[in-house]
Enzyme design. Structure first.
Site, mmCIF file in Angstrom:
data_model
loop_
_atom_site.group_PDB
_atom_site.id
_atom_site.type_symbol
_atom_site.label_atom_id
_atom_site.label_comp_id
_atom_site.label_asym_id
_atom_site.label_seq_id
_atom_site.Cartn_x
_atom_site.Cartn_y
_atom_site.Cartn_z
ATOM 1 N N HIS A 199 12.728 -2.601 2.325
ATOM 2 C CA HIS A 199 12.161 -1.324 2.778
ATOM 3 C C HIS A 199 13.061 -0.206 2.273
ATOM 4 O O HIS A 199 14.280 -0.253 2.484
ATOM 5 C CB HIS A 199 12.026 -1.264 4.298
ATOM 6 C CG HIS A 199 11.043 -2.259 4.804
ATOM 7 N ND1 HIS A 199 9.681 -2.069 4.670
ATOM 8 C CD2 HIS A 199 11.205 -3.472 5.370
ATOM 9 C CE1 HIS A 199 9.057 -3.125 5.162
ATOM 10 N NE2 HIS A 199 9.956 -3.995 5.584
ATOM 11 N N GLU A 232 12.711 -9.339 1.582
ATOM 12 C CA GLU A 232 11.888 -8.189 1.991
ATOM 13 C C GLU A 232 12.716 -6.919 1.807
ATOM 14 O O GLU A 232 13.895 -6.882 2.175
ATOM 15 C CB GLU A 232 11.508 -8.373 3.470
ATOM 16 C CG GLU A 232 10.683 -7.235 4.056
ATOM 17 C CD GLU A 232 10.355 -7.476 5.543
ATOM 18 O OE1 GLU A 232 10.711 -8.557 6.092
ATOM 19 O OE2 GLU A 232 9.764 -6.571 6.146
ATOM 20 N N PRO A 250 0.791 -1.225 0.000
ATOM 21 C CA PRO A 250 0.000 0.000 0.000
ATOM 22 C C PRO A 250 0.827 1.281 0.000
ATOM 23 O O PRO A 250 1.844 1.383 0.676
ATOM 24 C CB PRO A 250 -0.814 -0.102 1.301
ATOM 25 C CG PRO A 250 -0.115 -1.105 2.134
ATOM 26 C CD PRO A 250 0.536 -2.059 1.177
ATOM 27 N N ASN A 251 0.332 2.213 -0.782
ATOM 28 C CA ASN A 251 0.851 3.581 -0.915
ATOM 29 C C ASN A 251 2.143 3.673 -1.712
ATOM 30 O O ASN A 251 2.601 4.771 -2.013
ATOM 31 C CB ASN A 251 1.038 4.251 0.466
ATOM 32 C CG ASN A 251 -0.284 4.397 1.183
ATOM 33 O OD1 ASN A 251 -1.220 4.937 0.618
ATOM 34 N ND2 ASN A 251 -0.380 3.882 2.390
ATOM 35 N N ARG A 276 5.433 12.155 -3.382
ATOM 36 C CA ARG A 276 5.277 12.823 -2.088
ATOM 37 C C ARG A 276 6.397 12.337 -1.178
ATOM 38 O O ARG A 276 7.007 11.304 -1.420
ATOM 39 C CB ARG A 276 3.934 12.436 -1.451
ATOM 40 C CG ARG A 276 2.746 13.228 -1.937
ATOM 41 C CD ARG A 276 1.507 12.828 -1.145
ATOM 42 N NE ARG A 276 1.813 12.693 0.279
ATOM 43 C CZ ARG A 276 1.200 11.835 1.112
ATOM 44 N NH1 ARG A 276 0.262 11.035 0.665
ATOM 45 N NH2 ARG A 276 1.529 11.770 2.383
ATOM 46 N N ARG A 336 12.924 4.897 12.474
ATOM 47 C CA ARG A 336 11.651 5.607 12.432
ATOM 48 C C ARG A 336 10.796 5.261 13.660
ATOM 49 O O ARG A 336 11.329 4.773 14.651
ATOM 50 C CB ARG A 336 10.946 5.292 11.094
ATOM 51 C CG ARG A 336 11.808 5.702 9.890
ATOM 52 C CD ARG A 336 11.104 5.467 8.575
ATOM 53 N NE ARG A 336 9.916 6.300 8.454
ATOM 54 C CZ ARG A 336 8.983 6.129 7.510
ATOM 55 N NH1 ARG A 336 9.134 5.158 6.614
ATOM 56 N NH2 ARG A 336 7.929 6.908 7.454
ATOM 57 N N ASN A 370 8.083 -5.539 -0.970
ATOM 58 C CA ASN A 370 8.013 -4.418 -0.027
ATOM 59 C C ASN A 370 6.546 -4.363 0.403
ATOM 60 O O ASN A 370 5.701 -3.835 -0.318
ATOM 61 C CB ASN A 370 8.435 -3.107 -0.677
ATOM 62 C CG ASN A 370 8.401 -1.962 0.337
ATOM 63 O OD1 ASN A 370 7.809 -2.086 1.417
ATOM 64 N ND2 ASN A 370 9.028 -0.847 -0.007
ATOM 65 N N TYR A 409 11.339 8.898 1.009
ATOM 66 C CA TYR A 409 11.294 7.812 0.028
ATOM 67 C C TYR A 409 12.028 8.118 -1.285
ATOM 68 O O TYR A 409 12.042 7.280 -2.183
ATOM 69 C CB TYR A 409 9.824 7.453 -0.270
ATOM 70 C CG TYR A 409 9.091 6.967 0.965
ATOM 71 C CD1 TYR A 409 9.445 5.761 1.572
ATOM 72 C CD2 TYR A 409 8.070 7.716 1.545
ATOM 73 C CE1 TYR A 409 8.797 5.314 2.711
ATOM 74 C CE2 TYR A 409 7.398 7.277 2.688
ATOM 75 C CZ TYR A 409 7.779 6.079 3.268
ATOM 76 O OH TYR A 409 7.141 5.637 4.403
ATOM 77 N N ALA A 421 3.148 -0.761 4.827
ATOM 78 C CA ALA A 421 2.689 -0.784 6.220
ATOM 79 C C ALA A 421 2.161 -2.155 6.648
ATOM 80 O O ALA A 421 2.113 -2.452 7.843
ATOM 81 C CB ALA A 421 1.624 0.288 6.419
HETATM 82 O O1 CA2 Z 1 10.387 2.092 3.780
HETATM 83 C C1 CA2 Z 1 9.560 1.397 3.178
HETATM 84 O O2 CA2 Z 1 9.741 0.928 2.074
HETATM 85 C C2 CA2 Z 1 8.173 1.154 3.829
HETATM 86 O O3 CA2 Z 1 7.795 -0.175 3.531
HETATM 87 C C3 CA2 Z 1 7.231 2.139 3.178
HETATM 88 C C4 CA2 Z 1 5.820 2.116 3.782
HETATM 89 C C5 CA2 Z 1 5.891 2.234 5.300
HETATM 90 O O4 CA2 Z 1 4.587 2.105 5.852
HETATM 91 C C6 CA2 Z 1 6.812 1.201 5.919
HETATM 92 O O5 CA2 Z 1 6.852 1.393 7.305
HETATM 93 C C7 CA2 Z 1 8.209 1.318 5.343
HETATM 94 C C8 CA2 Z 1 4.991 3.291 3.268
HETATM 95 C C9 CA2 Z 1 4.953 3.423 1.802
HETATM 96 C C10 CA2 Z 1 4.396 4.774 1.525
HETATM 97 O O6 CA2 Z 1 5.006 5.232 0.375
HETATM 98 C C11 CA2 Z 1 4.861 6.549 0.095
HETATM 99 C C12 CA2 Z 1 5.653 7.042 -0.889
HETATM 100 C C13 CA2 Z 1 5.577 8.363 -1.226
HETATM 101 C C14 CA2 Z 1 4.687 9.182 -0.585
HETATM 102 C C15 CA2 Z 1 3.871 8.686 0.409
HETATM 103 C C16 CA2 Z 1 3.956 7.348 0.743
#
Ligand code: CA2
Length: 146
Positions: free
Chosen positions: A101, A99, A11-12, A19, A108, A75, A24, A78
């Site tokens: 990240h 996996e 997700p996301n 963003r 974090r 990946n 990221y 969340a």
């Molecule tokens: O660091 C990572 O790759 C995460 O898997 C990314 C997840 C986060 O919930 C994990 O704790 C760590 C979130 C992905 C959200 O991606 C976005 C990218 C750009 C803007 C907003 C969100």
């Protein structure tokens, strides 16, 4: 036929590069997926890329991987921190699971420090940005003997 690696993003991650670049980076999901396909080809494998914001869809692709893929790079976003369903699905997959990240989840919030998926993963790459996918494919390719 070359061995297939499933690249799953949760997700996301469709928002990558659009963003929160301070966390990221600027690379988009499309860039990541193109780089994964190229890296896999360089190593004599094939990559198929998937992204979903829905847990059940990710579980379905993991089940599909049982028939089609030699390795999974995931990946879980969340869902890493919440999903026993993804853990169970991955446990039923026989090949290597890496996996990834993008951010260093250990630097974090404390709720990001634990990953259910890590209980199954053969290896975990954190905090190296989009390059983490490249490294994960390299590790997966080695583990499947490609
Ligand atoms: O660091 C990572 O790759 C995460 O898997 C990314 C997840 C986060 O919930 C994990 O704790 C760590 C979130 C992905 C959200 O991606 C976005 C990218 C750009 C803007 C907003 C969100």
């Amino acid at each position: 036929m070359s061995k297939l690696i499933y690249i799953l993003n949760g997700p996301n991650l469709n928002l990558l590069g659009k963003r929160e670049p301070e966390i990221y980076g600027n690379t988009t999901l499309e860039d990541v997926e193109k780089a994964c396909v190229a890296k896999a080809a360089e190593l004599g494998c094939q990559a198929q890329c998937f992204q979903s914001n829905f847990e059940g869809q990710l579980v379905d692709w993991i089940h599909e991987a049982r028939e089609n893929a030699a390795a999974i790079v995931i990946n879980p976003g969340a869902y890493s921190h919440t999903s026993i369903a993804l853990l169970d699905g991955l446990t039923a997959f026989e090949g290597p699971v890496i996996e990834v990240h993008i951010s260093n989840i250990h630097q974090r919030e404390s709720f990001r420090h634990h990953s259910y998926v890590s209980l199954r993963a053969n290896g975990v790459i954190v905090g190296l940005g989009a390059q983490g996918y490249d490294l994960a494919i390299q590790a997966a390719a080695e583990l499947i003997g490609a």
